[in-house]
Design an enzyme around this catalytic site. Structure first.
Site, PDB file in Angstrom:
ATOM      1  N   ARG A 108       9.624  -3.597   9.081  1.00 28.28           N
ATOM      2  CA  ARG A 108       8.590  -4.145   8.184  1.00 28.28           C
ATOM      3  C   ARG A 108       9.227  -5.300   7.439  1.00 28.28           C
ATOM      4  O   ARG A 108      10.248  -5.122   6.780  1.00 28.28           O
ATOM      5  CB  ARG A 108       8.100  -3.112   7.174  1.00 28.28           C
ATOM      6  CG  ARG A 108       7.325  -3.772   6.031  1.00 28.28           C
ATOM      7  CD  ARG A 108       6.672  -2.809   5.086  1.00 28.28           C
ATOM      8  NE  ARG A 108       5.521  -2.182   5.710  1.00 28.28           N
ATOM      9  CZ  ARG A 108       4.547  -1.547   5.037  1.00 28.28           C
ATOM     10  NH1 ARG A 108       4.598  -1.465   3.721  1.00 28.28           N
ATOM     11  NH2 ARG A 108       3.546  -0.999   5.674  1.00 28.28           N
ATOM     12  N   HIS A 135      -0.421  -5.929  11.438  1.00 22.24           N
ATOM     13  CA  HIS A 135      -0.070  -4.556  11.000  1.00 22.24           C
ATOM     14  C   HIS A 135      -0.601  -3.597  12.078  1.00 22.24           C
ATOM     15  O   HIS A 135      -1.530  -2.818  11.821  1.00 22.24           O
ATOM     16  CB  HIS A 135      -0.701  -4.284   9.631  1.00 22.24           C
ATOM     17  CG  HIS A 135      -0.153  -3.079   8.923  1.00 22.24           C
ATOM     18  ND1 HIS A 135       0.907  -2.330   9.412  1.00 22.24           N
ATOM     19  CD2 HIS A 135      -0.529  -2.472   7.752  1.00 22.24           C
ATOM     20  CE1 HIS A 135       1.161  -1.342   8.573  1.00 22.24           C
ATOM     21  NE2 HIS A 135       0.316  -1.401   7.574  1.00 22.24           N
ATOM     22  N   GLN A 138      -1.139   0.364  11.746  1.00 24.85           N
ATOM     23  CA  GLN A 138      -2.232   0.732  10.835  1.00 24.85           C
ATOM     24  C   GLN A 138      -3.553   0.877  11.591  1.00 24.85           C
ATOM     25  O   GLN A 138      -4.351   1.791  11.335  1.00 24.85           O
ATOM     26  CB  GLN A 138      -2.368  -0.362   9.749  1.00 24.85           C
ATOM     27  CG  GLN A 138      -3.512  -0.145   8.789  1.00 24.85           C
ATOM     28  CD  GLN A 138      -3.280   1.019   7.833  1.00 24.85           C
ATOM     29  OE1 GLN A 138      -2.244   1.121   7.215  1.00 24.85           O
ATOM     30  NE2 GLN A 138      -4.253   1.908   7.729  1.00 24.85           N
ATOM     31  N   ASP A 232      -9.028  -4.297   1.717  1.00 23.09           N
ATOM     32  CA  ASP A 232      -7.583  -4.261   1.481  1.00 23.09           C
ATOM     33  C   ASP A 232      -7.328  -5.024   0.179  1.00 23.09           C
ATOM     34  O   ASP A 232      -8.233  -5.697  -0.342  1.00 23.09           O
ATOM     35  CB  ASP A 232      -6.876  -4.933   2.686  1.00 23.09           C
ATOM     36  CG  ASP A 232      -5.352  -4.862   2.619  1.00 23.09           C
ATOM     37  OD1 ASP A 232      -4.807  -4.120   1.778  1.00 23.09           O
ATOM     38  OD2 ASP A 232      -4.696  -5.571   3.418  1.00 23.09           O
ATOM     39  N   CYS A 273      -6.559   0.595   3.973  1.00 19.21           N
ATOM     40  CA  CYS A 273      -5.215   0.935   4.469  1.00 19.21           C
ATOM     41  C   CYS A 273      -4.348   1.550   3.370  1.00 19.21           C
ATOM     42  O   CYS A 273      -3.408   2.276   3.672  1.00 19.21           O
ATOM     43  CB  CYS A 273      -4.550  -0.304   5.063  1.00 19.21           C
ATOM     44  SG  CYS A 273      -4.498  -1.691   3.922  1.00 19.21           S
ATOM     45  N   ARG A 318      -1.887   7.922   9.879  1.00 16.93           N
ATOM     46  CA  ARG A 318      -0.748   7.031  10.110  1.00 16.93           C
ATOM     47  C   ARG A 318       0.366   7.801  10.810  1.00 16.93           C
ATOM     48  O   ARG A 318       1.022   7.305  11.711  1.00 16.93           O
ATOM     49  CB  ARG A 318      -0.190   6.466   8.782  1.00 16.93           C
ATOM     50  CG  ARG A 318      -1.124   5.576   7.985  1.00 16.93           C
ATOM     51  CD  ARG A 318      -1.543   4.324   8.707  1.00 16.93           C
ATOM     52  NE  ARG A 318      -0.429   3.571   9.251  1.00 16.93           N
ATOM     53  CZ  ARG A 318       0.424   2.819   8.540  1.00 16.93           C
ATOM     54  NH1 ARG A 318       0.287   2.689   7.253  1.00 16.93           N
ATOM     55  NH2 ARG A 318       1.415   2.156   9.137  1.00 16.93           N
TER      56      ARG A 318
HETATM   57  N1   CP Z   1      -0.966   1.167   4.642  1.00 17.30           N
HETATM   58  C1   CP Z   1       0.347   0.974   4.516  1.00 17.30           C
HETATM   59  O1   CP Z   1       0.984   0.321   5.337  1.00 17.30           O
HETATM   60  O2   CP Z   1       0.895   1.575   3.434  1.00 17.30           O
HETATM   61  P1   CP Z   1       2.404   1.428   2.941  1.00 17.30           P
HETATM   62  O3   CP Z   1       2.559   0.013   2.440  1.00 17.30           O
HETATM   63  O4   CP Z   1       2.557   2.448   1.864  1.00 17.30           O
HETATM   64  O5   CP Z   1       3.312   1.676   4.106  1.00 17.30           O
HETATM   65  N1  NVA Z   2      -2.299  -6.695   3.359  1.00 10.11           N
HETATM   66  C1  NVA Z   2      -1.431  -5.741   2.712  1.00 10.11           C
HETATM   67  C2  NVA Z   2      -1.331  -4.486   3.496  1.00 10.11           C
HETATM   68  C3  NVA Z   2      -0.525  -3.396   2.870  1.00 10.11           C
HETATM   69  C4  NVA Z   2      -0.453  -2.162   3.698  1.00 10.11           C
HETATM   70  C5  NVA Z   2      -0.062  -6.356   2.524  1.00 10.11           C
HETATM   71  O1  NVA Z   2       0.433  -7.016   3.446  1.00 10.11           O
HETATM   72  O2  NVA Z   2       0.513  -6.199   1.438  1.00 10.11           O
END
Ligand code: CP
Ligand code: NVA
Length: 331
Positions: A108, A135, A138, A232, A273, A318
């Site tokens: 990530r 992502h 997700q 989101d 999410c 997830r």
């Molecule tokens: N939805 C999601 O990716 O959550 P986190 O940022 O907690 O991993």
């Molecule tokens: N769009 C958000 C998603 C978090 C799971 C981000 O990138 O912060």
């Protein structure tokens, strides 16, 4: 021929066929059933994975850790500080080192190009746990949740993404909807619509699978008759604090409210999410309330807590879906 994802990386959904995505969803359902019935599934005993996080996470990290442990694997977590990556060691060198020790790598981070490089240089499957552009893990959890709520018959349903429709989550949703025959609506101001290249890539895929893609700046058009409403955060990780003022001004009309939810299908569901700013019980939420007088952002608390909200099922999914990705690519 059956689907075989062994040895593949999971970097973005555009790399996968409809059949491969459906296979991962079916596998997720099977693994969820095993977990629910307490049936051991330590199919990958003796393997090890490493999780690289340049950004914070609750769900993605925990899903990879629990998923890997349920499969019998060892897990190493490397957080935003503490490893040499990026500071003293290039992505390429990190990839080559980790590929010698681990069977799979989760990443990530900020740049999609970094996860692509890890995959190119490590020699083992790499899984994208979120970048600036995509992502993909997700989406599997989101669609599994949609399947569960619509009796595994989702073709022809309509999903609307409300808000910052140019972000990593919205872009990924557009791809998976196009691949699975789900009509996709991006609803937000024009400045927040998904980039042209993604829309152009998705259009022929949607046409092939008998569904449509609509971009609209009209919340009423976006929400009317929708089966799945998704939103989101208005400011994603990695974006500067200064954009809050502009986003609040731009996106307030696209907040998912009870009033807008009333326009959706009778059996519609709400997804997010997470994490979500639906109240002020967070440091950022409280700070925004103080600075801008806004106490609920992308979704009203009443919608988040409503009967239609399936966000906790989605969060649980997830784990089942990430487990499926690891199993399918490492077996
Ligand atoms: N939805 C999601 O990716 O959550 P986190 O940022 O907690 O991993
Ligand atoms: N769009 C958000 C998603 C978090 C799971 C981000 O990138 O912060």
């Amino acid at each position: 021929m059956g689907v075989n994802l062994s040895g593949r990386s999971f970097l973005k959904l555009l790399d996968f066929t409809t059949e491969e995505i459906e296979y991962l969803l079916a596998l997720s359902k099977n693994l969820k059933d095993l977990k629910r019935t307490g049936t051991p599934h330590r199919y990958l005993e003796g393997k090890n994975v490493v999780l690289l996080f340049q950004k914070d996470s609750t769900r993605t990290r925990c899903a990879f850790e629990v998923g890997a442990m349920d499969l019998g694997m060892g897990v190493t977590y490397l957080g935003p500080s503490g490893s040499q990556m990026g500071k003293k060691e290039s992505i390429e060198d990190t990839a080559r080192v980790l590929g010698r020790m681990y069977d799979g790598i989760e990443f990530r981070g900020f740049l999609q190009s970094d996860v692509e490089e890890l995959a190119a240089k490590s020699g083992v499957p790499v899984w994208n746990g979120l970048t600036d552009m995509w992502h993909p893990t997700q989406m599997l959890a989101d669609i599994l949740t949609v399947q569960e709520n619509f009796n595994y018959d989702i073709k022809g349903r309509t999903l609307v993404f409300m808000g910052d429709a140019k972000n990593n989550v919205a872009r990924s949703l557009m791809v998976i909807c196009a691949k699975l025959g789900v009509n996709f609506r991006a609803c937000g101001p024009r400045e927040c619509w998904p980039a042209d290249d993604v829309v152009e890539a998705c259009k022929p895929i949607a046409a092939q699978n008998g569904c449509t893609i609509l971009l609209t700046d009209d919340p009423v058009e976006g929400m009317t008759g929708a089966d799945v409403v998704y939103t989101d955060v208005w400011v994603s990780m990695g974006e500067p604090d200064e954009v809050w003022a502009e986003r609040i001004a731009q996106l307030t009309p696209y907040r998912v409210t009870e009033k807008l939810m009333a326009l959706t299908a009778e059996d519609s569901i709400f997804l997010h999410c997470l994490p979500s700013f639906h109240d002020t019980n967070t440091t950022i939420g409280a700070d925004i309330a103080k600075r801008f007088g806004v106490t609920e952002m992308e979704v009203e608390d009443a919608v988040f807590e409503s009967r239609k909200s399936k966000v906790m099922d989605e969060a649980e999914n997830r784990m089942h879906t990430i487990k499926a990705v690891m199993y399918a690519t490492l077996k």
